[in-house]
Each structure stands twice: as structure tokens, then as C-alpha cells.
Design an enzyme around this catalytic site. Sequence first.
Site, PDB file in Angstrom:
ATOM      1  N   ASN A   7      95.991 -30.634 -51.877  1.00 34.73           N
ATOM      2  CA  ASN A   7      94.852 -31.079 -51.210  1.00 34.73           C
ATOM      3  C   ASN A   7      94.231 -32.091 -52.175  1.00 34.73           C
ATOM      4  OD1 ASN A   7      91.863 -31.265 -51.275  1.00 34.73           O
ATOM      5  ND2 ASN A   7      91.753 -29.241 -50.404  1.00 34.73           N
ATOM      6  N   HIS A  10      89.920 -34.179 -54.643  1.00 41.03           N
ATOM      7  CA  HIS A  10      89.393 -34.596 -55.639  1.00 41.03           C
ATOM      8  C   HIS A  10      89.724 -35.902 -56.292  1.00 41.03           C
ATOM      9  CE1 HIS A  10      86.945 -31.142 -55.526  1.00 41.03           C
ATOM     10  NE2 HIS A  10      87.936 -30.250 -55.721  1.00 41.03           N
ATOM     11  N   ARG A  18      82.151 -43.362 -59.082  1.00 43.08           N
ATOM     12  CA  ARG A  18      81.512 -44.764 -59.419  1.00 43.08           C
ATOM     13  C   ARG A  18      81.265 -45.502 -58.294  1.00 43.08           C
ATOM     14  NH1 ARG A  18      81.909 -46.629 -64.616  1.00 43.08           N
ATOM     15  NH2 ARG A  18      81.184 -44.753 -66.043  1.00 43.08           N
ATOM     16  N   HIS A  43      89.805 -31.961 -46.823  1.00 44.53           N
ATOM     17  CA  HIS A  43      88.623 -31.657 -46.322  1.00 44.53           C
ATOM     18  C   HIS A  43      87.530 -32.576 -46.024  1.00 44.53           C
ATOM     19  CE1 HIS A  43      85.492 -28.013 -46.599  1.00 44.53           C
ATOM     20  NE2 HIS A  43      85.337 -28.703 -45.344  1.00 44.53           N
ATOM     21  N   ARG A  45      84.223 -32.907 -45.086  1.00 44.19           N
ATOM     22  CA  ARG A  45      82.856 -32.017 -45.300  1.00 44.19           C
ATOM     23  C   ARG A  45      81.722 -32.800 -44.168  1.00 44.19           C
ATOM     24  NH1 ARG A  45      82.674 -27.867 -49.393  1.00 44.19           N
ATOM     25  NH2 ARG A  45      80.764 -27.388 -48.798  1.00 44.19           N
ATOM     26  N   ARG A  49      81.165 -35.551 -49.178  1.00 43.25           N
ATOM     27  CA  ARG A  49      80.816 -35.483 -50.629  1.00 43.25           C
ATOM     28  C   ARG A  49      82.214 -35.989 -51.078  1.00 43.25           C
ATOM     29  NH1 ARG A  49      80.649 -29.285 -52.420  1.00 43.25           N
ATOM     30  NH2 ARG A  49      78.865 -29.289 -51.008  1.00 43.25           N
ATOM     31  N   HIS A  50      83.273 -35.831 -50.694  1.00 43.83           N
ATOM     32  CA  HIS A  50      84.600 -36.484 -51.154  1.00 43.83           C
ATOM     33  C   HIS A  50      85.312 -37.216 -50.147  1.00 43.83           C
ATOM     34  CE1 HIS A  50      85.875 -32.509 -50.010  1.00 43.83           C
ATOM     35  NE2 HIS A  50      85.491 -31.990 -51.004  1.00 43.83           N
ATOM     36  N   GLU A  70      91.212 -29.843 -43.134  1.00 37.33           N
ATOM     37  CA  GLU A  70      89.994 -28.707 -43.480  1.00 37.33           C
ATOM     38  C   GLU A  70      88.649 -29.117 -42.622  1.00 37.33           C
ATOM     39  OE1 GLU A  70      89.923 -27.590 -47.385  1.00 37.33           O
ATOM     40  OE2 GLU A  70      91.905 -26.916 -47.512  1.00 37.33           O
ATOM     41  N   THR A 100      82.336 -25.636 -53.727  1.00 37.13           N
ATOM     42  CA  THR A 100      83.457 -25.634 -52.930  1.00 37.13           C
ATOM     43  C   THR A 100      83.635 -24.578 -51.842  1.00 37.13           C
ATOM     44  OG1 THR A 100      85.827 -25.571 -53.077  1.00 37.13           O
ATOM     45  CG2 THR A 100      84.807 -24.194 -54.651  1.00 37.13           C
ATOM     46  N   THR A 101      84.521 -24.342 -51.027  1.00 35.18           N
ATOM     47  CA  THR A 101      84.520 -23.306 -50.030  1.00 35.18           C
ATOM     48  C   THR A 101      84.572 -22.005 -50.626  1.00 35.18           C
ATOM     49  OG1 THR A 101      85.903 -24.791 -48.915  1.00 35.18           O
ATOM     50  CG2 THR A 101      85.552 -23.055 -47.744  1.00 35.18           C
ATOM     51  N   GLU A 151      95.001 -18.513 -43.624  1.00 34.40           N
ATOM     52  CA  GLU A 151      95.223 -18.706 -44.820  1.00 34.40           C
ATOM     53  C   GLU A 151      94.171 -17.768 -45.930  1.00 34.40           C
ATOM     54  OE1 GLU A 151      94.422 -23.130 -46.112  1.00 34.40           O
ATOM     55  OE2 GLU A 151      94.180 -22.468 -47.996  1.00 34.40           O
ATOM     56  N   HIS A 190      93.216 -21.376 -52.852  1.00 28.23           N
ATOM     57  CA  HIS A 190      91.717 -21.566 -53.588  1.00 28.23           C
ATOM     58  C   HIS A 190      92.025 -21.200 -54.896  1.00 28.23           C
ATOM     59  CE1 HIS A 190      87.413 -22.317 -53.309  1.00 28.23           C
ATOM     60  NE2 HIS A 190      87.500 -21.348 -54.331  1.00 28.23           N
ATOM     61  N   GLY A 191      91.605 -21.792 -56.091  1.00 26.81           N
ATOM     62  CA  GLY A 191      91.588 -21.412 -57.349  1.00 26.81           C
ATOM     63  C   GLY A 191      93.046 -21.084 -57.930  1.00 26.81           C
TER      64      GLY A 191
HETATM   65  N1  PXP Z   1      92.419 -23.894 -49.310  1.00 23.76           N
HETATM   66  C1  PXP Z   1      91.280 -24.117 -48.531  1.00 23.76           C
HETATM   67  C2  PXP Z   1      90.950 -23.825 -47.004  1.00 23.76           C
HETATM   68  C3  PXP Z   1      90.203 -24.963 -49.105  1.00 23.76           C
HETATM   69  O1  PXP Z   1      89.047 -25.204 -48.811  1.00 23.76           O
HETATM   70  C4  PXP Z   1      90.631 -25.133 -50.607  1.00 23.76           C
HETATM   71  C5  PXP Z   1      89.430 -25.927 -51.350  1.00 23.76           C
HETATM   72  O2  PXP Z   1      89.206 -27.320 -50.705  1.00 23.76           O
HETATM   73  C6  PXP Z   1      91.754 -25.079 -51.035  1.00 23.76           C
HETATM   74  C7  PXP Z   1      92.690 -24.269 -50.234  1.00 23.76           C
HETATM   75  C8  PXP Z   1      92.153 -25.465 -52.158  1.00 23.76           C
HETATM   76  O3  PXP Z   1      91.548 -25.045 -53.387  1.00 23.76           O
HETATM   77  P1  PXP Z   1      91.571 -25.322 -54.778  1.00 23.76           P
HETATM   78  O4  PXP Z   1      90.867 -26.683 -54.978  1.00 23.76           O
HETATM   79  O5  PXP Z   1      90.680 -24.375 -55.491  1.00 23.76           O
HETATM   80  O6  PXP Z   1      93.063 -25.663 -55.197  1.00 23.76           O
END
Ligand code: PXP
Length: 244
Positions: A7, A10, A18, A43, A45, A49-50, A70, A100-101, A151, A190-191
Site C-alpha cells: 500500500n 503514504h 509540501r 486507497h 478516500r 488526503r493522500h 481500496e 486510518t481505516t 480481508e 492493517h498495522g
Molecule cells: N488493508 C486495508 C483494507 C487498509 O485500509 C489499510 C490501511 O490503508 C491496510 C491494509 C494497510 O494498513 P497499514 O498501513 O497499517 O499497513
Amino acid sequence: MIRLHVNIDHVATVRNARGTAYPDPVFAAQLCEQAGADGITCHLREDRRHMRDADVERIRASVSTLLNLEMAATEEMTTIAARLRPDVITLVPERREERTTEGGLDVVGTRPAIERVAEMCTTQGIKLSLFIAVDLAMVEASHALGVEQVELHTGEYCHAAPLRREHELARLATAARCAQGLGLEVAAGHGLNRHNVIEVAALPEIVELNIGHALISDAVFFGLKRAIDGFREAIDRGIGRRPL
Ligand code: PXP
């Protein structure tokens, strides 16, 4: 044995801080693919935002592995996705004020909206995945909707206090088994970081991981190639722990 989807949201977060044209998420996607990522996740959104619309269009044009978009199950996103035609759509819940989600989709409460996206996916030949909490009712509701993949939200496991960690992992394992038993492909995300991903990769049902924040953070210090290699090593260690 496990697809690693990076993903790259970021990278756009840093750029937007900037208002410059760099770092370019398209270049990041190319480097991730060269480094062996199996797919690129981003993603779009509602608040942009990104990732921005032009980013996902350029990423779509550039990605040669797989693009996982996403998005929330809104009319606006469905129209954009129908035009963009990502390989996979992952539906996520979205709240403007969240960092975040934060949770999984309410598959029951938002069923009509999910069905509208599912219909578009069928027409366009797009695979549909639902990002859900570790909750058997959500797994069953996802199956009832006829989607191909779920997921599992690994946030509760990743953020659990040490004493609760085993419990959260056991819940993930049960949900993954249930999903696979119903014929669903099982992804997780996630995380996840290089440490906590090992136990998730050790769950035999997991076929895909979507990883963003920790991997891009590693890349700040080591570059994308080494960051991806580091995650691959950790994932392989997890796979090595699977029961024979
Ligand atoms: N999977 C989904 C569906 C998400 O929304 C996110 C966060 O955007 C991630 C995975 C990735 O999470 P992380 O950035 O914490 O690795």
C-alpha cells in the site's frame, strides 16, 4: 504462497505535506514491482488526503502486476472505479475524522451499497474483496453476498497488549478458517510490521497481505527494495511455521 501487496498511500502523504510533485507514488509503485511486490494497493478516500484521482489513474496505467483499489461503497467511488478498472476492489468503511481505516465494514448494515458495487464488479470483471473485522457474523455475511475474498482487519491483533495477543491471534485463526471453509479467499492487513506479520503469515489460510505504513516507514531508512525484502523474509519465516 502469500501475495504481498504494498500500500503506497503514504508516499502520497509525504508528497502532499509540501504540495510538491515528489515523491511520486507512480515511481514508488514501479520500484515496488521491481522489488518483487505482487501487487500495488492504494486507497482513494473521499477527502483525497493522500491519493488523488490523477494518481490512481497514472498508477493504473503503470502497474503491470495487480492494482487493488481500496474505496468506500459510495456512488462517486463506484463511478470512478468502473472507469479505472482496477484488478481488485477492496471495500472499506470510511469516516472523515479517522486517522486510518479503523474498523471493518458493516457488511449487514450496508448490504445494498455493497451489492451495487458488486454488480459493477461483475459487469467489469473486477474481483471484489471486503475488509472486515475479525467477526464470524461478518465472514458469513460476506459469503452470503457472494464476494470472492475477505480481508481480515489485523488491527486488534497488532495493537493488543502483550497478554491479549494470543487471544487476538486465535480469533484471527478462527475467522480465517471459517472464511476458507466457506470458499472465500483470505487476505489480511492493517498495522502489520516485520515482527507481528510472522504469526499472521503462519496462519495457513492467509493467501494475501496488504501492508502500507510500516513498510513505507522502513523504506524511508532502507529504500523500498530492502523494505520489501525484509517483509518477505518475515513472511517466509511465518510460512515456515505453518503446520505440515
Ligand atoms: N488493508 C486495508 C483494507 C487498509 O485500509 C489499510 C490501511 O490503508 C491496510 C491494509 C494497510 O494498513 P497499514 O498501513 O497499517 O499497513
